[in-house]
Design an enzyme around this catalytic site. Structure first.
Site, PDB file in Angstrom:
ATOM      1  N   ARG A   7       0.832  -1.211   0.000  1.00  0.00           N
ATOM      2  CA  ARG A   7       0.000   0.000   0.000  1.00  0.00           C
ATOM      3  C   ARG A   7       0.866   1.260   0.000  1.00  0.00           C
ATOM      4  O   ARG A   7       0.570   2.218  -0.706  1.00  0.00           O
ATOM      5  CB  ARG A   7      -0.949   0.018   1.196  1.00  0.00           C
ATOM      6  CG  ARG A   7      -2.033  -1.049   1.105  1.00  0.00           C
ATOM      7  CD  ARG A   7      -2.825  -1.126   2.401  1.00  0.00           C
ATOM      8  NE  ARG A   7      -1.919  -1.378   3.514  1.00  0.00           N
ATOM      9  CZ  ARG A   7      -2.193  -1.131   4.791  1.00  0.00           C
ATOM     10  NH1 ARG A   7      -3.351  -0.624   5.140  1.00  0.00           N
ATOM     11  NH2 ARG A   7      -1.323  -1.415   5.746  1.00  0.00           N
ATOM     12  N   ASN A  58      -5.971  -2.767   2.427  1.00  0.00           N
ATOM     13  CA  ASN A  58      -5.946  -4.219   2.548  1.00  0.00           C
ATOM     14  C   ASN A  58      -7.381  -4.719   2.678  1.00  0.00           C
ATOM     15  O   ASN A  58      -8.228  -4.046   3.267  1.00  0.00           O
ATOM     16  CB  ASN A  58      -5.173  -4.647   3.797  1.00  0.00           C
ATOM     17  CG  ASN A  58      -3.683  -4.534   3.625  1.00  0.00           C
ATOM     18  OD1 ASN A  58      -3.167  -4.503   2.522  1.00  0.00           O
ATOM     19  ND2 ASN A  58      -2.961  -4.469   4.729  1.00  0.00           N
TER      20      ASN A  58
END
Length: 98
Positions: A23, A41
């Site tokens: 990320r 996520n």
């Protein structure tokens, strides 16, 4: 001169993409390309999000999500859905959602 065509697309990346700073790298790459959107996520071990930006930059980011990712990630596949032209951004930047 015509404005660049803006597009939005949803993405989900499968493989070893959690616990490997995926990320963080996605946020950095998106910002570097001047894109807006988000990533997060999921409970089933993927990373999903949305990209918004000029068509060419979104294509570069899609390639990055499919082939590059973070240094420790192992990407099995990336899926892109709901790609569409947009009139204007709905996000002010690119960030990570928790």
């Amino acid at each position: 001169m015509a404005a660049k065509k803006l597009v939005a697309v949803d993405f989900e990346v499968f493989g070893k993409v959690q616990g490997v700073f995926f990320r963080k790298y996605t946020e950095e790459q998106g910002t570097k390309l001047g894109l807006r959107g988000w990533c997060m996520n999921t409970r089933h071990g993927t990373v999903q999000g949305q990209l918004q930006g000029p068509e060419g930059m979104v294509k570069i980011m899609k390639d990055w999500l499919e082939k590059t990712g973070s240094p420790s990630s192992r990407i099995e596949r990336a899926e892109f859905k709901n790609e569409k032209a947009i009139e204007d951004y709905t996000f002010s930047g690119f960030n990570i959602r928790h």
